[in-house]
Motif scaffolding. Structure first.
Motif, PDB file in Angstrom:
ATOM      1  N   LEU A   1      -8.732  10.773  -1.704  1.00  0.00           N
ATOM      2  CA  LEU A   1      -7.212  10.821  -2.098  1.00  0.00           C
ATOM      3  C   LEU A   1      -6.740   9.428  -2.552  1.00  0.00           C
ATOM      4  O   LEU A   1      -5.633   9.419  -2.819  1.00  0.00           O
TER       5      LEU A   1
ATOM      6  N   ASP B   1       0.374   6.219   1.736  1.00  0.00           N
ATOM      7  CA  ASP B   1      -0.881   6.888   1.748  1.00  0.00           C
ATOM      8  C   ASP B   1      -0.523   8.257   2.300  1.00  0.00           C
ATOM      9  O   ASP B   1      -1.061   9.372   1.680  1.00  0.00           O
TER      10      ASP B   1
ATOM     11  N   LYS C   1       0.417  10.746  -0.497  1.00  0.00           N
ATOM     12  CA  LYS C   1      -0.547  11.408  -1.143  1.00  0.00           C
ATOM     13  C   LYS C   1      -1.224  12.758  -0.452  1.00  0.00           C
ATOM     14  O   LYS C   1      -1.279  13.668  -1.089  1.00  0.00           O
TER      15      LYS C   1
ATOM     16  N   ASN D   1       1.493  15.485  -0.685  1.00  0.00           N
ATOM     17  CA  ASN D   1       1.566  16.140  -1.953  1.00  0.00           C
ATOM     18  C   ASN D   1       0.141  16.870  -2.170  1.00  0.00           C
ATOM     19  O   ASN D   1       0.328  18.034  -2.885  1.00  0.00           O
TER      20      ASN D   1
ATOM     21  N   HIS E   1      -5.653  17.814  -5.920  1.00  0.00           N
ATOM     22  CA  HIS E   1      -5.079  16.177  -6.344  1.00  0.00           C
ATOM     23  C   HIS E   1      -5.555  16.059  -7.923  1.00  0.00           C
ATOM     24  O   HIS E   1      -6.577  16.274  -8.225  1.00  0.00           O
TER      25      HIS E   1
END
Length: 531
Positions: free
Chosen positions: A241, A293, A296, A299, A307
């Motif tokens: 990620l 971080d 991410k 999301n 991703h």
């Protein structure tokens, strides 16, 4: 894929069917028309309160104002905030300082200890392993971790990863946490859980928050994967990620130059007095990260495990973690909405009718964190701070969620959460004065010696030059000065992560035994003199 997922599908089907029946029953019995629309899936996530993109944008634009307001009202040293919306990082900034007395400012890449947000992040790691077929959410913990034992043989064999991640194992509240304060390591603590009394009636019925239950489940998953938890987390989530400043190792947090220093409130000022090492319970509370971080990660979750347009975590086991599995906060009466949990995730419904995912994290020694995601609006916020828990980060995210849903802040969230997070002092003698007619203590030599306890280990009581006693216990040789109270009852002030401010413990001597009140919550606090 797992029985919990299948049971959830059944509940969804029943709910959808019930909705159809209600609509059908509203018409004339002889002329009722078939309901229109697609009823093949679950009820829609629509809310009666409409939210425009402009309203969400306005809420995002006001985040600096909210953050500055929180710093001003609470006087915490620093915090960082990130907001995601529609797959993009809409906001990420730091506020305040990393350490009181120094000029270094917090930014979006400042590393914080995220405490119990680690549970939701770790659940994502496990979901990734479930998607690969390494384990299932309903895999028994002992299947891949045969060394793990609980005091009830049947529960010991049947407790699952899902049971641990919903805190429904039957283990007592915070089982093992004080052992960590005394310096015991992860494996030692997991071994000692076999001595904890199991509340059999609570198994899969009621929840008791247990960091080391979560840790046992995560250890089982990493054993199935053939590696340790920190490496598994790095290889399955942090690395893919691009969470370059995230780790499940305390040493990595210490190695960052851009890291937030923990602070505790001393009087009316915050001071950097302590540094928590949470490695023993890393899956439950040991992750360090940044808001960049964690944006991410949010999301990824909001995108159903995708991703950059590619699946990183299979959607089905991820959805299982972030949807209601268990009612952990029943409504106090029929007017109240109930709170539920997924696997390491809180799931609730706002007053607007929207489902939210959330979790808070807290170290009394100097960290407080919170995230909230609203999947139906594809929006999420995370706030990390370097001060002990007073409800500051929760107030900030609540203000933001209000602005997103209603365009205004609906209440004084700072005051509300300050009241909610205030923990009372513990111990029968907390807040009391020594009686004026207290009986004198016995001669010091009658108390001095080494005392054994199968759970806590050895404790020594020594006479001090000032005429008092000192208790020393645990691998870290934690020292507690003992003060006379009355007769053979002495008192001490517990220290570390677990005790609430103002807590006072009794040490009651009786012949060759001493009962330490602070260590006796589950009936394990009796120590017997050796020799």
């Amino acid at each position: 894929m797992t029985s919990s997922i299948n049971s959830r599908r059944l509940k969804v089907a029943i709910t959808a069917l019930a909705a159809v029946l209600v609509v059908s029953a509203c018409g004339d019995d002889n002329e009722s028309a078939a309901p229109q629309g697609d009823f093949s899936g679950p009820p829609p996530a629509d809310s009666a309160v409409a939210v425009s993109d402009a309203q969400i944008k306005d809420a995002i634009d006001r985040v600096p104002e909210l953050a500055d307001g929180i710093l001003s009202k609470t006087k915490i040293p620093g915090l960082a905030v990130a907001v995601v919306h529609n797959g993009e990082v809409a906001f990420a900034e730091g506020f305040g300082v990393k350490e009181v007395g120094k000029d270094d400012r917090v930014d979006a890449d400042t590393v914080f200890q995220i405490a119990s947000l680690s549970k939701s992040v770790g659940a994502t790691v496990i979901a990734e392993q479930v998607g690969k077929g390494v384990v299932e959410w309903e895999t028994p913990v002992r299947q891949n971790l045969p060394s793990f034992t609980m005091s009830d043989p049947w529960i010991s064999d049947h407790v699952t990863i899902a049971d641990m991640y919903t805190h429904r194992s039957g283990l007592p509240l915070h089982a093992g946490d004080i052992l960590e304060d005394l310096g015991y390591g992860r494996q030692e603590i997991l071994n000692k859980l076999a001595q904890e009394p199991i509340e059999v009636a609570n198994f899969r019925v009621h929840d008791n928050y247990t960091n080391f239950g979560i840790t046992a489940a995560a250890e089982s998953v990493s054993a199935a994967a053939g590696t340790d938890w920190a490496t598994l987390s790095q290889n399955s989530l942090y690395g893919p990620l691009g969470m370059t400043n995230t780790s499940s190792r305390f040493a990595d947090y210490l190695g960052h130059t851009d890291r937030a220093i923990p602070h505790t409130l001393v009087g009316e000022k915050y001071e950097p007095r302590f540094q928590r090492d949470p490695d023993a319970q890393a899956p439950a509370g040991g992750v360090s990260s940044t808001v960049n971080d964690l944006a991410k990660w949010m999301n990824l979750v909001l995108a159903g495990g995708e991703h950059n347009g590619q699946p990183l975590v299979e959607k089905e086991p991820l959805v299982a973690a972030f949807t209601s599995e268990f009612v952990n906060g029943p409504g106090q009466n029929t007017e109240f909405r109930s709170g539920t949990s997924g696997f390491g995730v809180n799931v609730s419904t706002t007053s607007s009718g929207r489902v939210i995912n959330s979790h808070s994290g807290a170290f009394n020694l100097g960290a407080a964190t919170n995230y909230v995601m609203i999947p139906s609006l594809n929006v999420g916020i995370v706030a990390l701070s370097n001060a002990g828990p007073i409800g500051a980060v929760e107030a900030l995210t609540a203000e933001f969620v209000d602005l997103v849903q209603y365009g205004e802040i609906t209440r004084d969230w700072v005051a509300a959460y300050a009241q909610l997070t205030a923990e009372p002092a513990e111990g029968e003698l907390a807040g009391k004065q020594r009686p004026a007619d207290a009986a004198p203590a016995g001669p010091l030599p009658q108390y001095v010696g080494t005392y054994a306890n199968p759970y806590w280990g050895e404790a020594t009581v020594a006479a001090m030059p000032d005429g008092n006693l000192q208790l020393t216990i645990g691998p870290d040789r934690v020292q507690y000065p003992l003060s006379p109270w009355s007769g053979d009852t002495w008192t001490f002030i517990p220290t570390g992560e677990m005790p609430n401010p103002g807590t006072v413990s009794q040490a009651t001597f009786d012949g060759n035994t001493v009962v330490l009140e602070y260590f006796d919550d589950n009936g394990l606090g009796t120590f017997t003199k050796m020799g």
